[in-house]
Motif scaffolding. Sequence first.
Motif, PDB file in Angstrom:
ATOM      1  N   UNK A  99       0.828  -1.207   0.000  1.00  0.00           N
ATOM      2  CA  UNK A  99       0.000   0.000   0.000  1.00  0.00           C
ATOM      3  C   UNK A  99       0.859   1.253   0.000  1.00  0.00           C
ATOM      4  N   UNK A 100       1.901   1.259   0.810  1.00  0.00           N
ATOM      5  CA  UNK A 100       2.796   2.412   0.856  1.00  0.00           C
ATOM      6  C   UNK A 100       3.495   2.595  -0.484  1.00  0.00           C
ATOM      7  N   UNK A 101       3.957   1.518  -1.079  1.00  0.00           N
ATOM      8  CA  UNK A 101       4.597   1.594  -2.391  1.00  0.00           C
ATOM      9  C   UNK A 101       3.649   2.131  -3.455  1.00  0.00           C
ATOM     10  N   UNK A 102       2.405   1.644  -3.459  1.00  0.00           N
ATOM     11  CA  UNK A 102       1.411   2.119  -4.430  1.00  0.00           C
ATOM     12  C   UNK A 102       1.123   3.603  -4.218  1.00  0.00           C
ATOM     13  N   UNK A 103       1.017   4.017  -2.962  1.00  0.00           N
ATOM     14  CA  UNK A 103       0.775   5.429  -2.667  1.00  0.00           C
ATOM     15  C   UNK A 103       1.912   6.307  -3.151  1.00  0.00           C
ATOM     16  N   UNK A 104       3.153   5.877  -2.925  1.00  0.00           N
ATOM     17  CA  UNK A 104       4.319   6.678  -3.317  1.00  0.00           C
ATOM     18  C   UNK A 104       4.437   6.756  -4.839  1.00  0.00           C
ATOM     19  N   UNK A 105       4.241   5.639  -5.512  1.00  0.00           N
ATOM     20  CA  UNK A 105       4.316   5.628  -6.977  1.00  0.00           C
ATOM     21  C   UNK A 105       3.235   6.541  -7.571  1.00  0.00           C
ATOM     22  N   UNK A 106       1.996   6.350  -7.138  1.00  0.00           N
ATOM     23  CA  UNK A 106       0.902   7.169  -7.665  1.00  0.00           C
ATOM     24  C   UNK A 106       1.069   8.640  -7.295  1.00  0.00           C
ATOM     25  N   UNK A 107       1.456   8.888  -6.057  1.00  0.00           N
ATOM     26  CA  UNK A 107       1.654  10.269  -5.626  1.00  0.00           C
ATOM     27  C   UNK A 107       2.715  10.965  -6.452  1.00  0.00           C
ATOM     28  N   UNK A 108       3.825  10.282  -6.703  1.00  0.00           N
ATOM     29  CA  UNK A 108       4.886  10.854  -7.524  1.00  0.00           C
ATOM     30  C   UNK A 108       4.431  11.127  -8.943  1.00  0.00           C
ATOM     31  N   UNK A 109       3.671  10.204  -9.510  1.00  0.00           N
ATOM     32  CA  UNK A 109       3.161  10.373 -10.872  1.00  0.00           C
ATOM     33  C   UNK A 109       2.248  11.598 -10.948  1.00  0.00           C
ATOM     34  N   UNK A 110       1.330  11.718 -10.010  1.00  0.00           N
ATOM     35  CA  UNK A 110       0.386  12.834 -10.048  1.00  0.00           C
ATOM     36  C   UNK A 110       1.068  14.176  -9.794  1.00  0.00           C
ATOM     37  N   UNK A 111       2.011  14.226  -8.862  1.00  0.00           N
ATOM     38  CA  UNK A 111       2.712  15.492  -8.606  1.00  0.00           C
ATOM     39  C   UNK A 111       3.527  15.893  -9.833  1.00  0.00           C
ATOM     40  N   UNK A 112       4.255  14.947 -10.413  1.00  0.00           N
ATOM     41  CA  UNK A 112       5.074  15.229 -11.587  1.00  0.00           C
ATOM     42  C   UNK A 112       4.219  15.693 -12.763  1.00  0.00           C
ATOM     43  N   UNK A 113       3.119  14.979 -13.013  1.00  0.00           N
ATOM     44  CA  UNK A 113       2.249  15.325 -14.147  1.00  0.00           C
ATOM     45  C   UNK A 113       1.590  16.681 -13.937  1.00  0.00           C
ATOM     46  N   UNK A 114       1.102  16.936 -12.745  1.00  0.00           N
ATOM     47  CA  UNK A 114       0.416  18.191 -12.476  1.00  0.00           C
ATOM     48  C   UNK A 114       1.341  19.393 -12.476  1.00  0.00           C
TER      49      UNK A 114
END
Length: 159
Positions: free
Chosen positions: A14-29
């Motif tokens: 769960x932590x890994x999924x959160x970090x991966x998704x969070x990084x993707x969304x911050x980078x894209x936005x």
Amino acid sequence: MVHALRYSMIGLLNTGARIVLGGIFVYAGYDKILHPGAFAEAVFNYQLLPDFLINLTAVVLPWLEVTLGVFLLIGIWIPGAAALSTLLLTIFTTAMLFNFARGLDISCGCFPTSASEGSMTIWTILRDAVFLLPAGYLFVTTFFAMPIVGPRSPQKQEI
């Protein structure tokens, strides 16, 4: 022991999924916030929204992505972040597939909003579809996972 190991593995995933998704969304936005005109052009090129929603989408969506990414990275409001990230990625992937099937030669507008990203290809769509894996995992474990309960020790009753 087995329950504790399973619980820690689920927590780690769960932590890994959160970090991966969070990084993707911050980078894209972040790139979209820096280049709102280029992102508005990318939104326009998809030919899915009425004209009056294009600029609003180009201004609001990047801030939503960054906020969602920050929530995922720091671990707050996880049920909402999991649901919203899965919904957004599903919408993005569907819009890309739809326009790819229509034969439109457009840029994804996903990460670099400039035209230098090149035209959308099947690999671009697959890349974004892969982002649905951690989002779906986080969604399922947040809303549908059964709590892991180990053997309980008898509790003392106070009289």
